[in-house]
Design a protein around this motif. Sequence first.
Motif, short mmCIF file in Angstrom:
data_model
loop_
_atom_site.label_atom_id
_atom_site.label_comp_id
_atom_site.label_asym_id
_atom_site.label_seq_id
_atom_site.Cartn_x
_atom_site.Cartn_y
_atom_site.Cartn_z
N PRO A 100 0.76 -1.05 0.09
CA PRO A 100 0.05 0.02 -0.19
C PRO A 100 0.80 1.18 -0.02
N ILE A 101 0.37 2.19 -0.51
CA ILE A 101 1.03 3.74 -0.75
C ILE A 101 -0.07 4.41 -0.04
N GLY A 102 0.22 4.86 1.19
CA GLY A 102 -0.66 5.60 1.73
C GLY A 102 -1.88 4.86 2.19
N ASN A 103 -3.20 5.44 2.17
CA ASN A 103 -4.38 4.82 2.82
C ASN A 103 -5.15 4.33 1.59
N TRP A 145 -16.12 26.79 -7.65
CA TRP A 145 -15.32 25.34 -7.49
C TRP A 145 -16.70 24.44 -7.76
N THR A 146 -16.22 23.16 -8.55
CA THR A 146 -17.22 22.27 -8.66
C THR A 146 -16.51 20.99 -8.59
N SER A 147 -17.37 19.96 -8.00
CA SER A 147 -16.58 18.88 -8.06
C SER A 147 -16.93 17.58 -8.88
N GLU A 148 -16.16 16.59 -9.43
CA GLU A 148 -16.35 15.68 -10.32
C GLU A 148 -16.12 14.43 -9.57
N THR A 149 -16.83 13.45 -9.67
CA THR A 149 -16.60 12.11 -8.84
C THR A 149 -16.41 11.10 -9.71
N VAL A 150 -16.21 10.02 -9.44
CA VAL A 150 -16.16 8.71 -10.04
C VAL A 150 -16.31 7.45 -9.05
N LEU A 151 -17.21 6.85 -9.34
CA LEU A 151 -17.43 5.42 -8.66
C LEU A 151 -16.65 4.26 -9.44
N CYS A 152 -15.91 3.53 -8.93
CA CYS A 152 -15.11 2.48 -9.36
C CYS A 152 -14.60 1.62 -8.77
N THR A 153 -13.87 0.56 -9.46
CA THR A 153 -13.24 -0.43 -8.69
C THR A 153 -11.78 -0.17 -8.75
N TYR A 154 -11.34 -0.44 -7.38
CA TYR A 154 -9.81 -0.14 -7.32
C TYR A 154 -8.96 -1.28 -8.00
N VAL A 155 -8.14 -1.24 -8.72
CA VAL A 155 -7.24 -2.30 -9.08
C VAL A 155 -5.93 -2.37 -8.63
N ALA A 156 -5.14 -1.35 -8.60
CA ALA A 156 -3.75 -1.06 -8.09
C ALA A 156 -3.55 0.44 -7.92
N CYS A 157 -2.29 0.71 -7.64
CA CYS A 157 -1.95 2.17 -7.64
C CYS A 157 -0.36 2.19 -7.93
N THR A 158 0.36 3.52 -8.41
CA THR A 158 1.39 3.79 -8.51
C THR A 158 1.65 4.99 -7.53
N PRO A 159 2.85 5.53 -7.44
CA PRO A 159 2.87 6.77 -6.76
C PRO A 159 2.36 7.97 -7.39
N GLU A 160 2.06 7.88 -8.73
CA GLU A 160 1.62 8.99 -9.46
C GLU A 160 0.06 8.72 -9.79
N LEU A 178 -5.88 7.60 -12.85
CA LEU A 178 -6.30 8.95 -12.50
C LEU A 178 -5.04 9.58 -11.54
N ALA A 179 -4.91 10.78 -11.94
CA ALA A 179 -3.44 11.27 -11.31
C ALA A 179 -3.80 11.39 -9.76
N ARG A 180 -3.00 10.75 -8.88
CA ARG A 180 -3.20 10.85 -7.28
C ARG A 180 -3.19 12.35 -6.82
N GLU A 181 -2.41 13.27 -7.51
CA GLU A 181 -2.36 14.56 -7.06
C GLU A 181 -3.55 15.38 -7.40
N GLU A 182 -4.56 14.73 -8.33
CA GLU A 182 -5.72 15.43 -8.70
C GLU A 182 -6.87 14.81 -7.82
N TRP A 183 -6.77 13.48 -7.84
CA TRP A 183 -8.02 12.68 -7.32
C TRP A 183 -7.79 12.07 -5.87
N SER A 184 -8.75 12.20 -4.83
CA SER A 184 -8.80 11.83 -3.49
C SER A 184 -9.85 10.97 -3.36
#
Length: 68
Positions: free
Chosen positions: A7-10, A30-45, A58-64
């Motif tokens: 894991p990288i973070g939480n 400001w407006t939000s954009e959301t996505v409901l999805c299935t987690y596969v994996a992650c990289t630091p980016e 999806l870029a980790r610096e943009e999406w939380s």
Amino acid sequence: MTTFDTPIGNVPKPGQDVHLVRWIRSADGWTSETVLCTYVACTPESWIVDSRGQRMALAREEWSQFAF
């Protein structure tokens, strides 16, 4: 693309549904954009997710993770 098994973070477990959010500046503020999805994996980016059968990075610096 290299993915990490540790894991990288939480991060959720692979196969878990996640709700990601990002904030976008518009003419009205400001407006939000959301996505409901299935987690596969992650990289630091990137979050690597599956949304409606399509794998996306999806870029980790943009999406939380969205917290209810």
